[in-house]
Design a protein around this motif. Structure first.
Motif, PDB file in Angstrom:
ATOM      1  N   ARG A   8       0.838  -1.209   0.000  1.00  0.00           N
ATOM      2  CA  ARG A   8       0.000   0.000   0.000  1.00  0.00           C
ATOM      3  C   ARG A   8       0.869   1.253   0.000  1.00  0.00           C
ATOM      4  O   ARG A   8       1.876   1.326   0.708  1.00  0.00           O
ATOM      5  CB  ARG A   8      -0.893  -0.003   1.244  1.00  0.00           C
ATOM      6  CG  ARG A   8      -1.902   1.118   1.290  1.00  0.00           C
ATOM      7  CD  ARG A   8      -2.708   1.057   2.599  1.00  0.00           C
ATOM      8  NE  ARG A   8      -3.733   2.061   2.655  1.00  0.00           N
ATOM      9  CZ  ARG A   8      -3.537   3.338   2.974  1.00  0.00           C
ATOM     10  NH1 ARG A   8      -2.332   3.766   3.275  1.00  0.00           N
ATOM     11  NH2 ARG A   8      -4.546   4.184   3.010  1.00  0.00           N
ATOM     12  N   HIS A   9       0.436   2.253  -0.791  1.00  0.00           N
ATOM     13  CA  HIS A   9       1.119   3.539  -0.880  1.00  0.00           C
ATOM     14  C   HIS A   9       0.088   4.655  -0.799  1.00  0.00           C
ATOM     15  O   HIS A   9      -1.071   4.470  -1.179  1.00  0.00           O
ATOM     16  CB  HIS A   9       1.857   3.678  -2.219  1.00  0.00           C
ATOM     17  CG  HIS A   9       2.893   2.636  -2.452  1.00  0.00           C
ATOM     18  ND1 HIS A   9       4.198   2.787  -2.058  1.00  0.00           N
ATOM     19  CD2 HIS A   9       2.813   1.407  -3.039  1.00  0.00           C
ATOM     20  CE1 HIS A   9       4.889   1.708  -2.400  1.00  0.00           C
ATOM     21  NE2 HIS A   9       4.056   0.853  -2.989  1.00  0.00           N
ATOM     22  N   GLU A  10       0.526   5.816  -0.368  1.00  0.00           N
ATOM     23  CA  GLU A  10      -0.295   7.028  -0.407  1.00  0.00           C
ATOM     24  C   GLU A  10       0.519   8.082  -1.138  1.00  0.00           C
ATOM     25  O   GLU A  10       1.732   8.185  -0.930  1.00  0.00           O
ATOM     26  CB  GLU A  10      -0.645   7.514   0.997  1.00  0.00           C
ATOM     27  CG  GLU A  10      -1.590   8.704   0.963  1.00  0.00           C
ATOM     28  CD  GLU A  10      -2.128   9.080   2.336  1.00  0.00           C
ATOM     29  OE1 GLU A  10      -2.724  10.161   2.433  1.00  0.00           O
ATOM     30  OE2 GLU A  10      -1.943   8.308   3.293  1.00  0.00           O
ATOM     31  N   GLU A  11      -0.140   8.839  -1.995  1.00  0.00           N
ATOM     32  CA  GLU A  11       0.568   9.797  -2.831  1.00  0.00           C
ATOM     33  C   GLU A  11      -0.316  11.012  -3.099  1.00  0.00           C
ATOM     34  O   GLU A  11      -1.540  10.910  -3.087  1.00  0.00           O
ATOM     35  CB  GLU A  11       0.943   9.120  -4.150  1.00  0.00           C
ATOM     36  CG  GLU A  11       1.855   9.902  -5.018  1.00  0.00           C
ATOM     37  CD  GLU A  11       2.385   9.076  -6.189  1.00  0.00           C
ATOM     38  OE1 GLU A  11       2.567   9.676  -7.261  1.00  0.00           O
ATOM     39  OE2 GLU A  11       2.597   7.856  -6.034  1.00  0.00           O
ATOM     40  N   GLU A  12       0.328  12.132  -3.360  1.00  0.00           N
ATOM     41  CA  GLU A  12      -0.385  13.335  -3.778  1.00  0.00           C
ATOM     42  C   GLU A  12       0.103  13.702  -5.169  1.00  0.00           C
ATOM     43  O   GLU A  12       1.288  13.596  -5.465  1.00  0.00           O
ATOM     44  CB  GLU A  12      -0.117  14.487  -2.804  1.00  0.00           C
ATOM     45  CG  GLU A  12      -1.011  15.681  -3.057  1.00  0.00           C
ATOM     46  CD  GLU A  12      -0.971  16.705  -1.938  1.00  0.00           C
ATOM     47  OE1 GLU A  12      -0.865  17.905  -2.263  1.00  0.00           O
ATOM     48  OE2 GLU A  12      -1.058  16.319  -0.763  1.00  0.00           O
ATOM     49  N   MET A  13      -0.827  14.102  -6.013  1.00  0.00           N
ATOM     50  CA  MET A  13      -0.496  14.553  -7.367  1.00  0.00           C
ATOM     51  C   MET A  13      -1.115  15.923  -7.585  1.00  0.00           C
ATOM     52  O   MET A  13      -2.183  16.220  -7.056  1.00  0.00           O
ATOM     53  CB  MET A  13      -1.033  13.589  -8.427  1.00  0.00           C
ATOM     54  CG  MET A  13      -0.318  12.279  -8.519  1.00  0.00           C
ATOM     55  SD  MET A  13      -1.038  11.280  -9.865  1.00  0.00           S
ATOM     56  CE  MET A  13       0.159   9.963  -9.955  1.00  0.00           C
ATOM     57  N   ARG A  14      -0.438  16.722  -8.418  1.00  0.00           N
ATOM     58  CA  ARG A  14      -0.909  18.048  -8.797  1.00  0.00           C
ATOM     59  C   ARG A  14      -0.835  18.196 -10.318  1.00  0.00           C
ATOM     60  O   ARG A  14      -0.042  17.535 -10.964  1.00  0.00           O
ATOM     61  CB  ARG A  14      -0.051  19.142  -8.156  1.00  0.00           C
ATOM     62  CG  ARG A  14      -0.036  19.139  -6.654  1.00  0.00           C
ATOM     63  CD  ARG A  14       0.654  20.372  -6.075  1.00  0.00           C
ATOM     64  NE  ARG A  14      -0.129  21.586  -6.209  1.00  0.00           N
ATOM     65  CZ  ARG A  14      -1.253  21.859  -5.545  1.00  0.00           C
ATOM     66  NH1 ARG A  14      -1.740  20.972  -4.715  1.00  0.00           N
ATOM     67  NH2 ARG A  14      -1.892  22.991  -5.720  1.00  0.00           N
ATOM     68  N   GLY A  15      -1.643  19.093 -10.852  1.00  0.00           N
ATOM     69  CA  GLY A  15      -1.573  19.418 -12.270  1.00  0.00           C
ATOM     70  C   GLY A  15      -1.963  18.261 -13.175  1.00  0.00           C
ATOM     71  O   GLY A  15      -2.879  17.489 -12.873  1.00  0.00           O
ATOM     72  N   PHE A  16      -1.234  18.138 -14.289  1.00  0.00           N
ATOM     73  CA  PHE A  16      -1.563  17.138 -15.307  1.00  0.00           C
ATOM     74  C   PHE A  16      -1.621  15.716 -14.746  1.00  0.00           C
ATOM     75  O   PHE A  16      -2.575  14.981 -15.042  1.00  0.00           O
ATOM     76  CB  PHE A  16      -0.577  17.239 -16.475  1.00  0.00           C
ATOM     77  CG  PHE A  16      -0.873  16.301 -17.600  1.00  0.00           C
ATOM     78  CD1 PHE A  16      -2.064  16.380 -18.305  1.00  0.00           C
ATOM     79  CD2 PHE A  16       0.054  15.328 -17.965  1.00  0.00           C
ATOM     80  CE1 PHE A  16      -2.345  15.502 -19.350  1.00  0.00           C
ATOM     81  CE2 PHE A  16      -0.214  14.453 -19.011  1.00  0.00           C
ATOM     82  CZ  PHE A  16      -1.405  14.541 -19.707  1.00  0.00           C
ATOM     83  N   PRO A  17      -0.659  15.276 -13.921  1.00  0.00           N
ATOM     84  CA  PRO A  17      -0.777  13.919 -13.364  1.00  0.00           C
ATOM     85  C   PRO A  17      -2.066  13.721 -12.551  1.00  0.00           C
ATOM     86  O   PRO A  17      -2.699  12.667 -12.650  1.00  0.00           O
ATOM     87  CB  PRO A  17       0.467  13.784 -12.475  1.00  0.00           C
ATOM     88  CG  PRO A  17       1.455  14.727 -13.091  1.00  0.00           C
ATOM     89  CD  PRO A  17       0.635  15.890 -13.572  1.00  0.00           C
ATOM     90  N   ALA A  18      -2.464  14.725 -11.777  1.00  0.00           N
ATOM     91  CA  ALA A  18      -3.701  14.622 -10.980  1.00  0.00           C
ATOM     92  C   ALA A  18      -4.921  14.527 -11.890  1.00  0.00           C
ATOM     93  O   ALA A  18      -5.850  13.747 -11.616  1.00  0.00           O
ATOM     94  CB  ALA A  18      -3.833  15.813 -10.037  1.00  0.00           C
ATOM     95  N   ILE A  19      -4.926  15.299 -12.965  1.00  0.00           N
ATOM     96  CA  ILE A  19      -6.034  15.259 -13.930  1.00  0.00           C
ATOM     97  C   ILE A  19      -6.137  13.857 -14.531  1.00  0.00           C
ATOM     98  O   ILE A  19      -7.215  13.269 -14.607  1.00  0.00           O
ATOM     99  CB  ILE A  19      -5.819  16.313 -15.049  1.00  0.00           C
ATOM    100  CG1 ILE A  19      -5.771  17.727 -14.480  1.00  0.00           C
ATOM    101  CG2 ILE A  19      -6.855  16.163 -16.156  1.00  0.00           C
ATOM    102  CD1 ILE A  19      -7.014  18.244 -13.859  1.00  0.00           C
ATOM    103  N   CYS A  20      -5.000  13.313 -14.954  1.00  0.00           N
ATOM    104  CA  CYS A  20      -4.990  11.975 -15.567  1.00  0.00           C
ATOM    105  C   CYS A  20      -5.476  10.910 -14.590  1.00  0.00           C
ATOM    106  O   CYS A  20      -6.274  10.038 -14.966  1.00  0.00           O
ATOM    107  CB  CYS A  20      -3.586  11.631 -16.064  1.00  0.00           C
ATOM    108  SG  CYS A  20      -3.051  12.654 -17.444  1.00  0.00           S
ATOM    109  N   MET A  21      -4.993  10.980 -13.357  1.00  0.00           N
ATOM    110  CA  MET A  21      -5.394   9.964 -12.380  1.00  0.00           C
ATOM    111  C   MET A  21      -6.901  10.052 -12.096  1.00  0.00           C
ATOM    112  O   MET A  21      -7.576   9.021 -12.022  1.00  0.00           O
ATOM    113  CB  MET A  21      -4.593  10.112 -11.091  1.00  0.00           C
ATOM    114  CG  MET A  21      -4.895   9.024 -10.077  1.00  0.00           C
ATOM    115  SD  MET A  21      -4.641   7.330 -10.662  1.00  0.00           S
ATOM    116  CE  MET A  21      -2.870   7.218 -10.554  1.00  0.00           C
ATOM    117  N   GLN A  22      -7.442  11.259 -11.978  1.00  0.00           N
ATOM    118  CA  GLN A  22      -8.888  11.403 -11.756  1.00  0.00           C
ATOM    119  C   GLN A  22      -9.670  10.829 -12.933  1.00  0.00           C
ATOM    120  O   GLN A  22     -10.677  10.138 -12.743  1.00  0.00           O
ATOM    121  CB  GLN A  22      -9.254  12.879 -11.574  1.00  0.00           C
ATOM    122  CG  GLN A  22      -8.745  13.464 -10.275  1.00  0.00           C
ATOM    123  CD  GLN A  22      -8.965  14.953 -10.249  1.00  0.00           C
ATOM    124  OE1 GLN A  22     -10.082  15.399 -10.012  1.00  0.00           O
ATOM    125  NE2 GLN A  22      -7.911  15.727 -10.491  1.00  0.00           N
TER     126      GLN A  22
END
Length: 164
Positions: A118-132
């Motif tokens: 298990r991992h926890e991560e924060e993404m911002r910008g383009f990576p966050a958009i892609c993951m959503q």
């Protein structure tokens, strides 16, 4: 590794929620390798198992070829920023169709790697958009559902004309 056939919108399977992965084994690794090859062949920067008709919670992203691909198993978003941004989105299951979507700029999420850790991560910008975008697909929400009804109807009508 194999390139698998992609579902095409409006395949009803694209509206189904995916089940969590329970077995972290060689079959999972093979599936993820196939997803990567399929995504690259499409081409795209993200793909889910749902895009090939396998209803498991798997996301493969390759946002920068220099950094290589990343695989996220059973991803779940736990936090969205209040700040939003507009970005052009599309899908490997609806090639050539794009439209602007507004999404939160940042997310925090959990996932498991191919070993089940298990991992926890924060993404911002383009990576966050892609993951959503990809997690929406795992939840049975195809990206065009994020558009207004008028934009969605116009886009789908235009795409269906060119796709046949």
């Amino acid at each position: 590794m194999a390139i698998r056939p992609l579902l095409r919108y409006p395949d009803p399977a694209l509206s189904l929620a995916c089940l969590p992965v329970e077995h972290f084994d060689e079959a999972l690794r093979t599936l993820c390798a196939d997803l990567l090859q399929t995504m690259r062949a499409a081409p795209g920067v993200g793909i889910t198992a749902a895009h090939i008709g396998v209803l498991l919670r798997i996301v493969v992203l390759e946002l920068d070829p220099k950094l290589g691909p990343r695989t996220f198993v059973n991803p779940e978003i736990g936090w969205f920023s209040e700040e939003t941004e507009k970005h052009t989105e599309g899908s490997v299951c609806m090639p050539g169709a794009t439209e602007e979507i507004v999404r939160p700029t940042a997310i925090r999420f959990t996932y498991r790697d191919l070993d089940g850790i298990r991992h926890e991560e924060e993404m911002r910008g383009f990576p966050a958009i892609c993951m959503q975008h990809e997690i929406d697909q795992l939840d049975g929400i195809f990206w065009v559902q994020r558009l207004s009804r008028l934009k969605r109807e116009r886009l789908v009508k235009k795409w269906l004309k060119t796709a046949t």
